[in-house]
Design an enzyme around this catalytic site. Structure first.
Site, PDB file in Angstrom:
ATOM      1  N   THR A 157       0.897  -1.135   0.000  1.00  0.00           N
ATOM      2  CA  THR A 157       0.000   0.000   0.000  1.00  0.00           C
ATOM      3  C   THR A 157       0.939   1.189   0.000  1.00  0.00           C
ATOM      4  OG1 THR A 157      -1.668  -1.178   1.308  1.00  0.00           O
ATOM      5  CG2 THR A 157      -1.724   1.194   1.461  1.00  0.00           C
ATOM      6  N   VAL A 186     -12.944  -5.882  -0.200  1.00  0.00           N
ATOM      7  CA  VAL A 186     -12.725  -4.459   0.093  1.00  0.00           C
ATOM      8  C   VAL A 186     -11.458  -4.305   0.939  1.00  0.00           C
ATOM      9  CG1 VAL A 186     -13.667  -2.448   1.294  1.00  0.00           C
ATOM     10  CG2 VAL A 186     -15.165  -3.886  -0.107  1.00  0.00           C
ATOM     11  N   SER A 187     -10.572  -3.442   0.466  1.00  0.00           N
ATOM     12  CA  SER A 187      -9.333  -3.142   1.181  1.00  0.00           C
ATOM     13  C   SER A 187      -9.602  -2.208   2.362  1.00  0.00           C
ATOM     14  CB  SER A 187      -8.383  -2.467   0.201  1.00  0.00           C
ATOM     15  OG  SER A 187      -7.389  -1.774   0.888  1.00  0.00           O
ATOM     16  N   ASP A 188      -8.684  -2.175   3.302  1.00  0.00           N
ATOM     17  CA  ASP A 188      -8.787  -1.197   4.405  1.00  0.00           C
ATOM     18  C   ASP A 188      -8.473   0.220   3.949  1.00  0.00           C
ATOM     19  OD1 ASP A 188      -6.000  -2.348   4.150  1.00  0.00           O
ATOM     20  OD2 ASP A 188      -5.588  -0.614   5.410  1.00  0.00           O
ATOM     21  N   THR A 206      -0.610   0.169   6.457  1.00  0.00           N
ATOM     22  CA  THR A 206      -0.331  -0.799   5.401  1.00  0.00           C
ATOM     23  C   THR A 206      -0.341  -2.188   6.034  1.00  0.00           C
ATOM     24  OG1 THR A 206       1.234  -1.480   3.685  1.00  0.00           O
ATOM     25  CG2 THR A 206       2.179  -0.557   5.696  1.00  0.00           C
ATOM     26  N   GLY A 207      -0.449  -3.204   5.200  1.00  0.00           N
ATOM     27  CA  GLY A 207      -0.490  -4.560   5.736  1.00  0.00           C
ATOM     28  C   GLY A 207      -1.699  -5.305   5.210  1.00  0.00           C
ATOM     29  N   VAL A 208      -2.157  -6.271   5.972  1.00  0.00           N
ATOM     30  CA  VAL A 208      -3.295  -7.087   5.542  1.00  0.00           C
ATOM     31  C   VAL A 208      -4.594  -6.371   5.939  1.00  0.00           C
ATOM     32  CG1 VAL A 208      -4.452  -9.301   5.835  1.00  0.00           C
ATOM     33  CG2 VAL A 208      -1.957  -9.196   5.680  1.00  0.00           C
ATOM     34  N   GLY A 209      -5.377  -6.011   4.936  1.00  0.00           N
ATOM     35  CA  GLY A 209      -6.566  -5.187   5.171  1.00  0.00           C
ATOM     36  C   GLY A 209      -7.519  -5.770   6.197  1.00  0.00           C
TER      37      GLY A 209
HETATM   38  N1  GLY Z   1      -3.666  -2.905   2.947  1.00  0.00           N
HETATM   39  C1  GLY Z   1      -4.008  -3.263   1.639  1.00  0.00           C
HETATM   40  C2  GLY Z   1      -5.004  -4.301   1.530  1.00  0.00           C
HETATM   41  O1  GLY Z   1      -5.067  -5.220   2.329  1.00  0.00           O
HETATM   42  O2  GLY Z   1      -5.788  -4.239   0.623  1.00  0.00           O
END
Ligand code: GLY
Length: 282
Positions: A157, A186-188, A206-209
């Site tokens: 991100t 849907v992303s964060d 950033t990271g896992v949404g």
């Molecule tokens: N942070 C980006 C996503 O997980 O989409």
């Protein structure tokens, strides 16, 4: 007030980023933060975070705009949002295709009451407002897609937080998503979990949404600062709350007092700041 700016370029991928790519990312961040800081000296925090994120979107090394990850159906869908700390206005696009700079579409939506749009309707809005067709796919991402993308390359991100000379804060974030995700995911990055700011603080994640949304991360950190936490304590406490489920996230944060802070759950985030000079960290 001394203008300050921080940007991030997501996480290095242990699997796919060679030493050369890491160095290229660090150099790109240094150039972009220097350019964005120069811009911030004569522009507002809001204008500057949008500008910085557009530069990051234009750099194919990062997973946003040009160079976005490809989803499981072979298409690129991008998400971006911006928040003005002073007015509390949040706008964003979710899963938009075929535009060059999703952050500029998010910026356009600041003018509208309905300020977060998704999918085909976000694209129709963009076309009505002069955003032309653009294919953000790169050879590198297509190769990754064809290799089915391993778990470890799905983190990226870009984002920016800034404090301007008037003491105003703003934040912008943009992403091409996790890579190989289900269409419609849907992303964060275009939610208040991934991108949030007010008069007290601004945070980009950033990271896992999914992990970031579960923690309501950016909004929670900003709320804690608003309620009296120092920026560091707010970030550290909120990141600790990811531990029970091994949440994967990184944040860059700035406060109206001029505090700057970053932290990541896994030590691969790449980011750069311009406080007195440009510095790159990872
Ligand atoms: N942070 C980006 C996503 O997980 O989409």
């Amino acid at each position: 007030m001394e203008p300050k700016i921080i940007i991030h370029g997501g996480f290095f991928s242990e699997a796919s980023d060679s030493e050369k790519v890491k160095l290229e990312k660090q150099q790109a961040l240094k150039n972009i933060v220097t350019n964005a800081h120069e811009y911030l000296v004569s522009h507002s925090a809001l204008e500057s975070v949008i500008y910085a994120v557009s530069l990051l979107e234009n750099c194919e090394l990062f997973n946003a705009g040009l160079g976005s990850q490809i989803q499981s159906d072979g298409k690129i869908r991008m998400s971006a949002s911006v928040m003005d700390g002073a007015s509390k206005k949040f706008s964003g696009v979710i899963n938009i295709q075929e535009v060059k700079n999703p952050i500029f579409v998010a910026e356009k939506l600041l003018e509208f009451e309905d300020s977060v749009l998704s999918g085909d309707e976000a694209l129709s809005f963009a076309r009505r407002h002069g955003f032309n067709y653009y294919n953000p796919e790169t050879h590198y991402r297509r190769e990754g897609y064809l290799e089915k993308l391993t778990e470890s390359v799905r983190k990226g991100t870009v984002g920016c937080v800034a404090l301007d000379g008037q003491g105003k804060l703003a934040v912008a974030t943009s992403t091409g998503g996790k890579g190989f995700e289900l269409p419609g995911r849907v992303s964060d990055s275009a939610t208040v979990a991934g991108n949030f700011g007010n008069d007290f603080a601004a945070v980009s994640c950033t990271g896992v949404g999914e992990d970031i949304v579960s923690a309501a991360l950016a909004a929670k950190i900003v709320t804690r600062v608003t309620d009296g936490f120092s920026l560091k304590d707010a970030c550290d406490k909120s990141m600790d709350e990811l531990k029970p489920y091994d949440g994967f996230a990184g944040v860059i944060a700035i406060s109206a007092k001029g505090e700057v802070y970053f932290t990541d759950s896994h030590p691969y985030m790449v980011w750069a700041s311009y406080i007195d000079k440009a510095e790159v960290f990872s």
